[in-house]
Motif scaffolding. Structure first.
Motif, mmCIF file in Angstrom:
data_model
loop_
_atom_site.group_PDB
_atom_site.id
_atom_site.type_symbol
_atom_site.label_atom_id
_atom_site.label_comp_id
_atom_site.label_asym_id
_atom_site.label_seq_id
_atom_site.Cartn_x
_atom_site.Cartn_y
_atom_site.Cartn_z
ATOM 1 N N MET A 123 0.698 -1.181 0.230
ATOM 2 C CA MET A 123 -0.096 -0.084 -0.093
ATOM 3 C C MET A 123 0.257 1.474 -0.364
ATOM 4 N N LEU A 124 0.389 2.314 -0.588
ATOM 5 C CA LEU A 124 1.326 3.520 -0.718
ATOM 6 C C LEU A 124 0.362 4.715 -0.163
ATOM 7 N N VAL A 125 0.689 5.233 0.637
ATOM 8 C CA VAL A 125 -0.127 6.606 1.152
ATOM 9 C C VAL A 125 0.651 7.850 1.530
ATOM 10 N N ASN A 126 -0.215 8.742 0.490
ATOM 11 C CA ASN A 126 0.297 9.915 0.107
ATOM 12 C C ASN A 126 -0.460 10.354 0.564
ATOM 13 N N PHE A 127 0.463 11.724 1.863
ATOM 14 C CA PHE A 127 0.041 12.627 2.549
ATOM 15 C C PHE A 127 0.290 14.029 0.804
ATOM 16 N N TRP A 128 -0.720 14.636 0.872
ATOM 17 C CA TRP A 128 -1.021 15.853 0.040
ATOM 18 C C TRP A 128 -1.808 17.034 0.179
ATOM 19 N N ALA A 129 -1.784 18.521 -0.650
ATOM 20 C CA ALA A 129 -3.136 18.643 -0.539
ATOM 21 C C ALA A 129 -3.038 19.315 -1.490
ATOM 22 N N THR A 130 -3.698 19.965 -2.044
ATOM 23 C CA THR A 130 -4.490 21.055 -3.211
ATOM 24 C C THR A 130 -3.951 22.051 -3.761
ATOM 25 N N TRP A 131 -3.278 22.545 -2.754
ATOM 26 C CA TRP A 131 -2.038 24.111 -2.735
ATOM 27 C C TRP A 131 -0.568 23.490 -3.109
ATOM 28 N N CYS A 132 -0.370 22.412 -3.106
ATOM 29 C CA CYS A 132 0.320 21.994 -3.100
ATOM 30 C C CYS A 132 1.188 21.492 -4.159
ATOM 31 N N GLY A 133 1.973 22.414 -5.244
ATOM 32 C CA GLY A 133 2.454 22.309 -6.570
ATOM 33 C C GLY A 133 3.060 19.854 -6.600
ATOM 34 N N PRO A 134 3.903 20.394 -5.705
ATOM 35 C CA PRO A 134 4.786 19.411 -6.376
ATOM 36 C C PRO A 134 3.895 18.289 -6.081
ATOM 37 N N CYS A 135 2.584 18.371 -4.601
ATOM 38 C CA CYS A 135 1.562 16.981 -4.852
ATOM 39 C C CYS A 135 1.193 16.605 -6.242
ATOM 40 N N GLU A 136 0.474 17.740 -7.383
ATOM 41 C CA GLU A 136 -0.038 17.983 -7.706
ATOM 42 C C GLU A 136 0.775 16.576 -9.200
ATOM 43 N N GLN A 137 2.519 17.524 -8.598
ATOM 44 C CA GLN A 137 3.037 16.478 -10.410
ATOM 45 C C GLN A 137 2.980 14.847 -9.435
ATOM 46 N N GLU A 138 2.984 14.590 -8.530
ATOM 47 C CA GLU A 138 2.697 13.346 -8.320
ATOM 48 C C GLU A 138 1.455 12.416 -8.895
ATOM 49 N N ILE A 139 0.553 13.293 -8.986
ATOM 50 C CA ILE A 139 -0.944 12.617 -9.294
ATOM 51 C C ILE A 139 -0.678 11.833 -10.480
ATOM 52 N N PRO A 140 -0.046 11.690 -10.763
ATOM 53 C CA PRO A 140 -0.013 10.751 -12.631
ATOM 54 C C PRO A 140 0.549 9.403 -12.274
ATOM 55 N N TRP A 141 1.645 9.650 -11.309
ATOM 56 C CA TRP A 141 2.249 8.353 -11.211
ATOM 57 C C TRP A 141 2.033 8.054 -10.704
ATOM 58 N N PHE A 142 0.553 8.287 -9.614
ATOM 59 C CA PHE A 142 0.435 7.067 -8.202
ATOM 60 C C PHE A 142 -1.459 6.901 -8.822
ATOM 61 N N GLY A 143 -1.707 7.704 -9.705
ATOM 62 C CA GLY A 143 -2.383 6.407 -10.633
ATOM 63 C C GLY A 143 -2.280 5.462 -11.540
ATOM 64 N N GLU A 144 -0.802 5.608 -12.156
ATOM 65 C CA GLU A 144 -0.692 4.516 -13.243
ATOM 66 C C GLU A 144 -0.164 3.549 -11.960
#
Length: 108
Positions: free
Chosen positions: A1-22
């Motif tokens: 399991m991968l748990v990713n803590f993120w926020a909507t205002w966080c630019g690097p967080c947004e970059q990771e979203i496609p990776w985690f979907g993949e």
């Protein structure tokens, strides 16, 4: 399991979203899952439209302070934890797509 803590205002967080979907698509049939843990104070009011716009392909929870405290090292965003089948956390050096991909591959 991968748990990713993120926020909507966080630019690097947004970059990771496609990776985690993949990761979710690639490894779901092997029992692997990605969980996004949003730390946004406004909760679903802010997170749901963000998720819909970015077509996040994995489950998301709103991570209140009690959830963040249960993961001892959430000091900055994004923060990612890999949890293996023995419930052991693996967090060190997970700061890039390549390193996370390799770690996920090794957990198989």
């Amino acid at each position: 399991m991968l748990v990713n803590f993120w926020a909507t205002w966080c630019g690097p967080c947004e970059q990771e979203i496609p990776w985690f979907g993949e990761f979710q698509k690639t490894y779901a049939d092997q029992g692997f899952t990605v969980i996004g843990a949003s730390t946004d104070f406004l909760g679903w009011q802010l997170v749901r439209p963000f998720m819909e716009k970015r077509h996040m392909g994995y489950p998301v929870v709103i991570a209140g302070p009690e959830i963040a405290k249960s993961f001892h090292h959430v000091e900055a965003l994004p923060t990612t934890f890999l949890i293996d089948r023995r419930s052991e956390e693996h967090t060190s050096e997970l700061q890039s797509h390549v390193r996370i991909s390799y770690a996920v591959f090794c957990l198989k």
